[in-house]
Design an enzyme around this catalytic site. Structure first.
Site, mmCIF file in Angstrom:
data_model
loop_
_atom_site.group_PDB
_atom_site.id
_atom_site.type_symbol
_atom_site.label_atom_id
_atom_site.label_comp_id
_atom_site.label_asym_id
_atom_site.label_seq_id
_atom_site.Cartn_x
_atom_site.Cartn_y
_atom_site.Cartn_z
ATOM 1 N N ASN A 214 19.202 54.430 32.077
ATOM 2 C CA ASN A 214 18.725 53.178 32.665
ATOM 3 C C ASN A 214 18.940 53.050 34.160
ATOM 4 O O ASN A 214 18.031 52.716 34.908
ATOM 5 C CB ASN A 214 19.499 52.005 32.044
ATOM 6 N N GLU B 27 18.187 67.883 38.119
ATOM 7 C CA GLU B 27 18.206 68.570 36.837
ATOM 8 C C GLU B 27 16.994 68.141 36.014
ATOM 9 O O GLU B 27 16.179 68.934 35.594
ATOM 10 C CB GLU B 27 19.514 68.146 36.170
ATOM 11 N N ASN C 262 28.271 62.278 24.998
ATOM 12 C CA ASN C 262 27.236 63.315 25.140
ATOM 13 C C ASN C 262 27.838 64.628 25.640
ATOM 14 O O ASN C 262 27.757 65.645 24.986
ATOM 15 C CB ASN C 262 26.162 62.855 26.125
ATOM 16 N N GLY D 214 25.175 68.094 33.733
ATOM 17 C CA GLY D 214 25.181 68.646 35.088
ATOM 18 C C GLY D 214 25.969 67.796 36.058
ATOM 19 O O GLY D 214 26.031 68.117 37.251
HETATM 20 N N1 COA Z 1 33.825 52.314 26.603
HETATM 21 C C1 COA Z 1 33.202 52.317 25.407
HETATM 22 N N2 COA Z 1 31.859 52.327 25.273
HETATM 23 C C2 COA Z 1 31.125 52.306 26.398
HETATM 24 C C3 COA Z 1 31.705 52.276 27.671
HETATM 25 C C4 COA Z 1 33.119 52.283 27.754
HETATM 26 N N3 COA Z 1 33.737 52.257 28.935
HETATM 27 N N4 COA Z 1 30.720 52.258 28.595
HETATM 28 C C5 COA Z 1 29.563 52.288 27.921
HETATM 29 N N5 COA Z 1 29.800 52.315 26.600
HETATM 30 C C6 COA Z 1 28.814 52.360 25.528
HETATM 31 C C7 COA Z 1 27.702 51.356 25.724
HETATM 32 O O1 COA Z 1 28.075 50.090 25.203
HETATM 33 C C8 COA Z 1 26.577 51.994 24.939
HETATM 34 O O2 COA Z 1 26.823 51.804 23.562
HETATM 35 P P1 COA Z 1 25.620 51.547 22.524
HETATM 36 O O3 COA Z 1 24.808 52.811 22.551
HETATM 37 O O4 COA Z 1 26.345 51.336 21.236
HETATM 38 O O5 COA Z 1 24.911 50.352 23.057
HETATM 39 C C9 COA Z 1 26.780 53.472 25.210
HETATM 40 O O6 COA Z 1 28.159 53.615 25.614
HETATM 41 C C10 COA Z 1 25.877 54.020 26.305
HETATM 42 O O7 COA Z 1 25.981 53.169 27.407
HETATM 43 P P2 COA Z 1 24.773 52.939 28.415
HETATM 44 O O8 COA Z 1 25.221 51.937 29.447
HETATM 45 O O9 COA Z 1 23.505 52.683 27.677
HETATM 46 O O10 COA Z 1 24.778 54.355 29.071
HETATM 47 P P3 COA Z 1 23.712 55.332 29.639
HETATM 48 O O11 COA Z 1 22.585 55.578 28.714
HETATM 49 O O12 COA Z 1 23.411 54.948 31.043
HETATM 50 O O13 COA Z 1 24.621 56.652 29.648
HETATM 51 C C11 COA Z 1 26.525 58.027 29.987
HETATM 52 C C12 COA Z 1 25.859 56.670 30.289
HETATM 53 C C13 COA Z 1 27.756 58.153 30.862
HETATM 54 C C14 COA Z 1 26.909 58.112 28.529
HETATM 55 C C15 COA Z 1 25.471 59.135 30.322
HETATM 56 O O14 COA Z 1 25.018 58.967 31.640
HETATM 57 C C16 COA Z 1 26.060 60.529 30.180
HETATM 58 O O15 COA Z 1 26.113 61.084 29.098
HETATM 59 N N6 COA Z 1 26.531 61.096 31.319
HETATM 60 C C17 COA Z 1 27.134 62.421 31.335
HETATM 61 C C18 COA Z 1 26.123 63.483 31.632
HETATM 62 C C19 COA Z 1 25.412 63.263 32.917
HETATM 63 O O16 COA Z 1 25.899 62.618 33.835
HETATM 64 N N7 COA Z 1 24.203 63.800 32.990
HETATM 65 C C20 COA Z 1 23.367 63.744 34.147
HETATM 66 C C21 COA Z 1 23.762 64.834 35.041
HETATM 67 S S1 COA Z 1 22.482 65.597 35.885
#
Ligand code: COA
Length: 501
Positions: free
Chosen positions: A268, A290, A380, A384
């Site tokens: 998002n 990426e 996840n 990267g």
């Molecule tokens: N503790 C517990 N749960 C949490 C949390 C926290 N501090 N922060 C977020 N969450 C939960 C949210 O409530 C949501 O839960 P739901 O699916 O049950 O609604 C879920 O985690 C995902 O949160 P969201 O805000 O929708 O995250 P996102 O889709 O923007 O993803 C990451 C955030 C960090 C999970 C994602 O960016 C990621 O996997 N990053 C690591 C890899 C990366 O950075 N890749 C790109 C590199 S090129």
């Protein structure tokens, strides 16, 4: 059938065309199966679906190595039949995540830039079979990839046996969009000769020879890309903070008017940030990233993008339809490389990338947790983010200041798991504001993060913790009260909320 014969340009190879079921019969217990695929793009589909059907009847497990996450025909299908023993280097599938967190699957969460090299090192065993999606196979047996490259080229190089899934739903015009370069391993490695995001340094195909190809399987299942969520207000604010900040960096002479090559994570916030660039007065932007998503197509349409270099093209279904309608136009601006190159620390450092990724939580000193909920449950993976965060010119992390309706603060005294240390993080942005950590010592960083980024409901208890920790440690360099440092997480696990009563 005519389409598949046109796509397998080496006539002798046409005799190797079989059904997905026939190819699925090749797999055996414990095999290291290395596939194409990065996000829900260019992963094999027909073969894993047939393999999952076979595993339902005669259960066995394989080790699955990919580029990153894949689509449901691979990760979900195999996880649902408990067909995966070991998985690397990244995933986002719900069923697989559950299996990782209940101990049924061993998960190696790797820096994506390193995953091909690790697979070549040998201690994980050898690649028993590489399974790759292709647009076509050339007369020489070389493989024309589709919507991502990931680790496919390295896996094909390492494998003695290659199974190619020729996907007839992928347009032939994709040919020419790829730049395949596989570095040699130490001590023979040479500098990767990319000095601009536009540079091409390899071949437009994955090198392969006809003798390696065991089977060719036709498939017409399209990439299962995900729809985009509407941009929410918090993400819009984070996008605006980013643009205001970058404008000031340009004014301060720290980067050129068209910025430096952008890297943007997925999800998002990343979408909102890219949308912000589309609406801004910035132009001649370059992207060294990426994953290429809808935002890049918008930038092309707005005439603001010179190049987007990445390893996967993974737009929403609407974005994909837009791309397929005019591949010739968009292709001029898009370049897909192996993830070893798109995420290469050497190249990211040389180009001076601006890295923009999302965190699960950050602590008051600027350490970042990208992977583990309450320090234990894998979300996840690091993907990267570490490749870019450590090596970028400017490293930004985003997170909404709270999650789960306020029961969780994304700013905590100490992260419950650390993927990116305080040394790698320059800027933190939440919907509350921006913390510029550059040039600040730990105690200065703590105040910057708490005051600018924490949610107002959590600010007082974070400040209270910081002040008491400072007092208790007599102004130590990085004040902590060890028995309390993880108290936010303990309260959440015990009471379902990080807030104090
Ligand atoms: N503790 C517990 N749960 C949490 C949390 C926290 N501090 N922060 C977020 N969450 C939960 C949210 O409530 C949501 O839960 P739901 O699916 O049950 O609604 C879920 O985690 C995902 O949160 P969201 O805000 O929708 O995250 P996102 O889709 O923007 O993803 C990451 C955030 C960090 C999970 C994602 O960016 C990621 O996997 N990053 C690591 C890899 C990366 O950075 N890749 C790109 C590199 S090129």
């Amino acid at each position: 059938m005519i389409d598949i014969l046109d796509r397998v340009r080496n006539k002798e190879l046409q005799s190797k065309i079989v059904t997905a079921e026939e190819a699925a019969a090749f797999f055996k217990e414990g095999m290291n199966v290395a596939t194409s695929g990065f996000t829900a793009s260019a992963y094999p589909k027909a073969i894993p679906l047939a393999l999952a059907e076979r595993m339902k009847k005669e259960p066995f497990t394989i080790n699955l190595w990919t580029g990153a996450s894949t689509g449901p025909e691979l990760d979900e299908a195999l996880a649902k039949v408990h067909g995966i023993k070991k998985r690397l280097p990244y995933q986002t599938d719900k069923d697989l995540r559950n299996e990782i967190n209940d101990g049924s699957v061993d998960y190696l969460d790797l820096h994506l830039s390193e995953s091909a090299q690790l697979s070549r090192c040998g201690y994980l065993g050898k690649v028993d079979v590489a399974v790759v999606e292709a647009c076509a196979i050339t007369e020489e047996g070389n493989i024309i990839p589709t919507t991502s490259l990931g680790n496919a080229a390295s896996y094909v190089q390492s494998a003695d046996t290659v199974i190619v899934e020729v996907n007839t739903s992928q347009p032939l015009e994709l040919e020419g969009m790829h730049d395949v370069y596989i570095p040699m391993d130490p001590p023979n490695r040479l500098p990767i000769p990319i000095v601009k995001a536009t540079d091409r340094v390899g071949t437009p195909y994955i090198p392969c020879t006809p003798d390696k190809i065991k089977y060719i399987v036709p498939c017409d299942i399209p990439d299962h890309t995900r729809p985009l969520k509407a941009i929410d207000e918090d993400s819009r604010k984070m996008s605006q903070f980013t643009l205001d900040f970058l404008k000031k960096e340009v004014e301060a002479g720290r980067m050129p008017k068209n910025l430096l090559p952008l890297q943007s994570g997925v999800g998002n916030v990343a979408n909102a940030v890219m949308a912000g660039f589309v609406d801004s007065d910035l132009k001649d932007l370059t992207v060294y990233t990426e994953v290429i998503q809808d935002g890049m197509l918008d930038l092309i349409d707005a005439g603001k993008l010179l190049i987007a270099s990445g390893t996967a093209f993974s737009p929403s279904p609407e974005g994909m339809a837009r791309f397929y309608k005019d591949v010739a136009k968009y292709k001029k601006y898009l370049l897909l490389r192996p993830e070893e190159i798109s995420n290469s620390p050497e190249v990211v450092h040389r180009l001076g990338v601006i890295a923009m990724n999302t965190a699960i939580e950050v602590d008051i000193y600027g350490n970042v947790n990208s992977t583990h909920i309450t320090g234990t449950k894998m979300m996840n993976g690091i993907g990267g983010s570490g490749d870019f965060a450590r090596n970028a010119y400017l490293t930004i992390f985003y997170t909404p200041s709270i999650a789960k309706g306020g029961k969780i603060s994304a700013v905590v005294p100490m992260c419950s798991h650390i993927d990116h240390t305080e040394h790698d993080v320059d800027i933190i942005i939440t919907e509350q504001g921006i913390a510029d950590l550059r040039g600040k010592a730990p105690r200065e960083r703590a105040l910057e993060i708490i005051n600018n980024c924490a949610h107002p409901d959590y600010r007082p208890i974070l400040l209270d913790y910081f002040e008491r920790a400072t007092e208790a440690t007599h102004h130590a360099n990085t004040p902590h009260i060890l028995e309390e440092a993880l108290s936010f997480h303990e309260r959440f696990v015990a009471n379902g909320s990080m807030m104090k009563d």
